[in-house]
Every structure is written in C-alpha cells, then in structure tokens.
Design an enzyme around this catalytic site. Structure first.
Site, PDB file in Angstrom:
ATOM      1  N   CYS A 131       0.819  -1.224   0.000  1.00 33.03           N
ATOM      2  CA  CYS A 131       0.000   0.000   0.000  1.00 33.03           C
ATOM      3  C   CYS A 131       0.850   1.270   0.000  1.00 33.03           C
ATOM      4  O   CYS A 131       0.330   2.358  -0.244  1.00 33.03           O
ATOM      5  CB  CYS A 131      -0.932   0.007   1.211  1.00 33.03           C
ATOM      6  SG  CYS A 131      -2.060  -1.376   1.244  1.00 33.03           S
ATOM      7  N   HIS A 271      -3.207   7.312   3.566  1.00 31.18           N
ATOM      8  CA  HIS A 271      -3.631   6.049   2.957  1.00 31.18           C
ATOM      9  C   HIS A 271      -5.063   5.745   3.414  1.00 31.18           C
ATOM     10  O   HIS A 271      -5.367   5.816   4.601  1.00 31.18           O
ATOM     11  CB  HIS A 271      -2.669   4.944   3.404  1.00 31.18           C
ATOM     12  CG  HIS A 271      -3.056   3.590   2.932  1.00 31.18           C
ATOM     13  ND1 HIS A 271      -3.466   3.341   1.642  1.00 31.18           N
ATOM     14  CD2 HIS A 271      -3.106   2.391   3.582  1.00 31.18           C
ATOM     15  CE1 HIS A 271      -3.753   2.058   1.518  1.00 31.18           C
ATOM     16  NE2 HIS A 271      -3.543   1.466   2.682  1.00 31.18           N
ATOM     17  N   ASN A 301      -9.980   0.286   0.629  1.00 32.65           N
ATOM     18  CA  ASN A 301      -8.521   0.329   0.538  1.00 32.65           C
ATOM     19  C   ASN A 301      -8.099  -0.186  -0.840  1.00 32.65           C
ATOM     20  O   ASN A 301      -8.265  -1.365  -1.142  1.00 32.65           O
ATOM     21  CB  ASN A 301      -7.935  -0.541   1.655  1.00 32.65           C
ATOM     22  CG  ASN A 301      -6.419  -0.551   1.661  1.00 32.65           C
ATOM     23  OD1 ASN A 301      -5.773  -0.078   0.735  1.00 32.65           O
ATOM     24  ND2 ASN A 301      -5.844  -1.114   2.722  1.00 32.65           N
TER      25      ASN A 301
HETATM   26  C1  LIG Z   1      -9.707  -5.314  10.272  1.00 33.92           C
HETATM   27  C2  LIG Z   1     -10.246  -4.354  11.298  1.00 33.92           C
HETATM   28  C3  LIG Z   1     -11.278  -3.435  10.643  1.00 33.92           C
HETATM   29  C4  LIG Z   1     -10.925  -5.125  12.385  1.00 33.92           C
HETATM   30  O1  LIG Z   1     -11.405  -4.225  13.360  1.00 33.92           O
HETATM   31  P1  LIG Z   1     -11.148  -4.516  14.897  1.00 33.92           P
HETATM   32  O2  LIG Z   1     -11.858  -3.504  15.669  1.00 33.92           O
HETATM   33  O3  LIG Z   1      -9.649  -4.619  15.069  1.00 33.92           O
HETATM   34  O4  LIG Z   1     -11.850  -5.906  15.064  1.00 33.92           O
HETATM   35  P2  LIG Z   1     -11.238  -7.240  15.677  1.00 33.92           P
HETATM   36  O5  LIG Z   1     -10.204  -7.788  14.753  1.00 33.92           O
HETATM   37  O6  LIG Z   1     -10.864  -6.933  17.083  1.00 33.92           O
HETATM   38  O7  LIG Z   1     -12.487  -8.160  15.606  1.00 33.92           O
HETATM   39  C5  LIG Z   1     -13.602  -7.939  16.428  1.00 33.92           C
HETATM   40  C6  LIG Z   1     -14.665  -8.965  16.107  1.00 33.92           C
HETATM   41  O8  LIG Z   1     -15.292  -8.623  14.878  1.00 33.92           O
HETATM   42  C7  LIG Z   1     -15.318  -9.771  14.035  1.00 33.92           C
HETATM   43  N1  LIG Z   1     -15.281  -9.365  12.647  1.00 33.92           N
HETATM   44  C8  LIG Z   1     -14.198  -9.247  11.847  1.00 33.92           C
HETATM   45  N2  LIG Z   1     -14.591  -8.857  10.624  1.00 33.92           N
HETATM   46  C9  LIG Z   1     -15.938  -8.727  10.674  1.00 33.92           C
HETATM   47  C10 LIG Z   1     -16.885  -8.332   9.727  1.00 33.92           C
HETATM   48  N3  LIG Z   1     -16.564  -7.978   8.469  1.00 33.92           N
HETATM   49  N4  LIG Z   1     -18.176  -8.272  10.114  1.00 33.92           N
HETATM   50  C11 LIG Z   1     -18.549  -8.591  11.354  1.00 33.92           C
HETATM   51  N5  LIG Z   1     -17.665  -8.990  12.307  1.00 33.92           N
HETATM   52  C12 LIG Z   1     -16.384  -9.039  11.959  1.00 33.92           C
HETATM   53  C13 LIG Z   1     -14.131 -10.578  14.444  1.00 33.92           C
HETATM   54  O9  LIG Z   1     -14.310 -11.939  14.095  1.00 33.92           O
HETATM   55  C14 LIG Z   1     -14.125 -10.372  15.946  1.00 33.92           C
HETATM   56  O10 LIG Z   1     -15.048 -11.258  16.523  1.00 33.92           O
HETATM   57  P3  LIG Z   1     -14.692 -12.022  17.891  1.00 33.92           P
HETATM   58  O11 LIG Z   1     -14.489 -10.916  18.905  1.00 33.92           O
HETATM   59  O12 LIG Z   1     -15.888 -12.840  18.115  1.00 33.92           O
HETATM   60  O13 LIG Z   1     -13.449 -12.788  17.604  1.00 33.92           O
HETATM   61  C15 LIG Z   1      -9.123  -3.490  11.907  1.00 33.92           C
HETATM   62  O14 LIG Z   1      -8.320  -4.275  12.744  1.00 33.92           O
HETATM   63  C16 LIG Z   1      -8.269  -2.852  10.862  1.00 33.92           C
HETATM   64  O15 LIG Z   1      -8.718  -2.002  10.108  1.00 33.92           O
HETATM   65  N6  LIG Z   1      -6.996  -3.179  10.832  1.00 33.92           N
HETATM   66  C17 LIG Z   1      -6.063  -2.624   9.869  1.00 33.92           C
HETATM   67  C18 LIG Z   1      -6.384  -3.183   8.518  1.00 33.92           C
HETATM   68  C19 LIG Z   1      -5.672  -2.456   7.432  1.00 33.92           C
HETATM   69  O16 LIG Z   1      -5.772  -1.271   7.352  1.00 33.92           O
HETATM   70  N7  LIG Z   1      -4.991  -3.204   6.600  1.00 33.92           N
HETATM   71  C20 LIG Z   1      -4.326  -2.709   5.468  1.00 33.92           C
HETATM   72  C21 LIG Z   1      -3.143  -1.938   5.866  1.00 33.92           C
HETATM   73  S1  LIG Z   1      -2.418  -1.309   4.457  1.00 33.92           S
END
Ligand SMILES: CC(C)(COP(=O)(O)OP(=O)(O)OC[C@H]1O[C@@H](n2cnc3c(N)ncnc32)[C@H](O)[C@@H]1OP(=O)(O)O)[C@@H](O)C(=O)NCCC(=O)NCCS
Length: 344
Positions: A131, A271, A301
């Site tokens: 990215c 980003h 993204n």
């Molecule tokens: C991926 C992301 C949105 C997840 O958000 P989060 O607040 O960290 O959520 P968590 O990973 O703690 O997951 C929380 C719960 O939601 C669930 N969950 C994940 N994706 C889900 C979705 N699309 N819909 C519903 N629930 C979802 C998980 O399974 C988890 O459930 P659990 O508590 O029963 O295990 C976040 O971590 C993120 O944006 N990370 C960076 C990603 C990124 O930018 N990547 C590219 C970088 S270039």
C-alpha cells in the site's frame, strides 16, 4: 525592510546540490464501474453494514470486470493524466508502476501499460511496496528528474485486489477495492514540488499482511489452493497498531525535515485503509478534520492506488491550489510506510 518570514525549508537544497526540483505536473485516476456495497457483502459473508461502517468507515468499493486487468486500470488513469498534462505518449521517458496485483508475475505490468498507452520511448518497470507503493515510486521517479537523467516520468499505483481477496473471509473482504491513480512528474520551474519523502520498512513484521503462496517459497499447488494460501492474509489488530505508529512517526519526520508545523499544511492525504486509523494519526499529528481528505467510504482500501486516487480527487474538488503545502502518508505490507511533503 525585513524580508518576509521563510515559509518552509527545502531539505534538498543543501550546499553543492546540482539537481533540479520535481513536481507533479498532472494527475489522473480510474475506478471501475461496478459498485459493491456493504449491503451486497451482507449477502456474501456474516457481516453487517453497521459493523463495516463503524469499524472501517467504508460504505462501498469498486470491483473491476473480469476482462479488466490491473494494466487496464493503470492505462486509463495514465491516459487521463497525460491528457491533463497535454503530453504525447512519446514524451514519456520512464514508467514506474506500483502494485501487488500485477497482470502476471512477469513481465512487469509497467510494460503492459507502456504498450496500452503507446509510450514506446519509455523504460518501464514495476516496484512493490504494497500500500506504500505509490510514494516509493514517486520518490524513485523524483530522483531521475532531479539528477537530470530523464525529463518526464509516469508514476502509477494500480490494483485489482478483488482477485487476491478471499470473498469468504469477513475479516478481509470488506476492506479492499480496485482502482488506479497516475501522476506525471516533471521539473516545473517556479515550484519546489516534492520537498521530501521519509521512507521506512520493518521486515520483522512481514507476516502481518501477506499472500503466503504463489511465489518461490510456496509455488502454486493443489495444497496451496485448497488451504487458501493464495489469498491475502492479515492480522488486523496488529496491523492497525503498527499503521498508526508508523504513519504518525513518518509524517512527523517529514514535517521536521521541512521545518514545518502541521498547521501550515493545507491538505493531509493519508492512505485510505480505515477511518479509525486516519482519525488516530490525525489526532496525534494535531491535524484538524478540515485539513484531512478522505474518500475511503466510496472506494475502500485500494492499496498502491489509494493516495494517488485521493490526491487526484482532492485536486479535482478544489481542495488543493498552487502553492499549497500538502502531506501524503502511507502504510502497507512489508511492513512499509512513507510520508511526503509537496509544494503544489
Ligand atoms: C480489520 C479491522 C477493521 C478489524 O477491526 P477490529 O476492531 O480490530 O476488530 P477485531 O479484529 O478486534 O475483531 C472484532 C470482532 O469482529 C469480528 N469481525 C471481523 N470482521 C468482521 C466483519 N466484516 N463483520 C462482522 N464482524 C467481523 C471478528 O471476528 C471479531 O469477533 P470475535 O471478537 O468474536 O473474535 C481493523 O483491525 C483494521 O482495520 N486493521 C487494519 C487493517 C488495514 O488497514 N490493513 C491494510 C493496511 S495497508
């Protein structure tokens, strides 16, 4: 009469510097027509519009048609940038394309784009910084201009992430989209252009976001396909923390190199991965919401294309004018990150 206070420092202009400045002469972007909404995703995986919106800020993303490859998205963005710069294909000396979804492992997607836009005088190659790729490519292109090696560089960030996303994995499939952004780099007399770029990487965290199969370590096989190793894998929580830290530090370093305070920046373009990452970085930098440009609600993204598309949109919407100082901040797999300050 006392001279007006100096607006900023150009870190390149140190004693003995023989080069010339490099500016973005024009931009172009292309987004595929098909829109995939959060409501559509609700029918594909166990998710909800409410979850996606509150955790990421994304409402919809674009998906390329099966016959539309990364090089097609890139060529469309490039042709628009060339048209806006009033540039003929044979005026392009160099094409640098950033992507993690090349048309094929080789030859480079940059060469495919060369063919599609008819820039037959150009040398062409791909770079890969996930990215962060667009800013890494911009920095490379800038050095060719500054050193008088070439006059005109086409830099493109382009992705067809829909081909490496596992559409059954709710942890990742809601985040990504397809698209391309392009910039024409030239020396534009009277403008400092790209003032500085701070680049960084941390290979110790290479496992956080990766596509485990398809390379020389794990060539495609029945096993790699069956176990889904040819899809994008990500540790969302750890990636989130690393992104906030790295983007904040890179932006601070870039501002410091130019003797700039965040209040002097007209537009911050981060980003477009996650609204909460953008808010956390903005807050740490002391940037006001009015300074920060986002469009991730529409496109998700788009990896290497993300800041290029956002920058083009910000310019088209009149958010950036000649002489404004802008700050671009990126983060991606590798890990990689970068921040650039530009006088527009
Ligand atoms: C991926 C992301 C949105 C997840 O958000 P989060 O607040 O960290 O959520 P968590 O990973 O703690 O997951 C929380 C719960 O939601 C669930 N969950 C994940 N994706 C889900 C979705 N699309 N819909 C519903 N629930 C979802 C998980 O399974 C988890 O459930 P659990 O508590 O029963 O295990 C976040 O971590 C993120 O944006 N990370 C960076 C990603 C990124 O930018 N990547 C590219 C970088 S270039």
């Amino acid at each position: 009469m006392t001279p007006p206070p100096k607006k900023f420092k150009n870190p390149r202009l140190r004693p003995g510097f023989q080069g010339r400045s490099c500016s973005i002469a024009a931009l172009g972007s292309y987004l595929p027509r098909r829109v995939l909404t959060n409501a559509d995703l609700e029918k594909m995986v166990d998710t909800s519009n409410e979850w996606i919106l509150t955790r990421t800020g994304i409402k919809e993303r674009r998906i390329a048609a099966p016959e539309e490859h990364t090089s097609d998205l890139a060529a469309k963005a490039a042709l628009l940038a060339m048209q806006r710069a009033n540039l003929a294909p044979d005026q392009i000396d160099l094409i640098i394309l950033a992507t993690i979804t090349p048309d094929m492992p080789f030859p480079s997607t940059a060469c495919m784009v060369q063919k599609k836009i008819g820039a037959f005088r150009a040398a062409a190659f791909d770079i890969q910084a996930a990215c962060s790729g667009f800013l890494f490519a911009l920095e490379i292109g800038q050095h060719f201009i500054m050193a008088h090696t070439v006059d005109t560089v086409l830099v493109v960030g382009a992705e067809k992430l829909s081909t490496i996303v596992n559409w059954k994995d709710r942890n990742t499939c809601v985040l990504f989209g397809d698209g391309a952004g392009a910039a024409i780099l030239r020396n534009c007399p009277g403008s400092h252009g790209l003032l500085t770029t701070c680049l960084g990487s941390d290979g110790n965290k290479s496992d956080l976001i990766c596509m485990p199969a398809g390379g020389s370590k794990c060539p495609p096989s029945a096993h790699s396909l069956a176990s889904g190793m040819h899809y994008l894998h990500m540790d969302g929580r750890e990636t989130f923390k690393s992104a906030v830290n790295a983007m904040h530090m890179a932006a601070r370093d870039a501002l410091r190199r130019c003797d700039l305070d965040i209040s002097q920046i007209k537009c911050v373009i981060p980003h477009q991965a996650n609204r909460r990452i953008i808010d956390a970085v903005s807050e740490r930098l002391g940037a006001t919401p009015a300074q920060v440009f986002t469009n991730l609600e529409k496109y998700g993204n788009t990896s290497a294309a993300s800041v290029a598309i956002a920058l083009d949109e910000a310019v088209q919407l009149g958010r950036i004018h000649k002489g404004d100082l802008i700050l671009l901040i990126v983060f991606g797999a590798g890990l990689t990150w970068a921040a650039a300050v530009i006088e527009w």
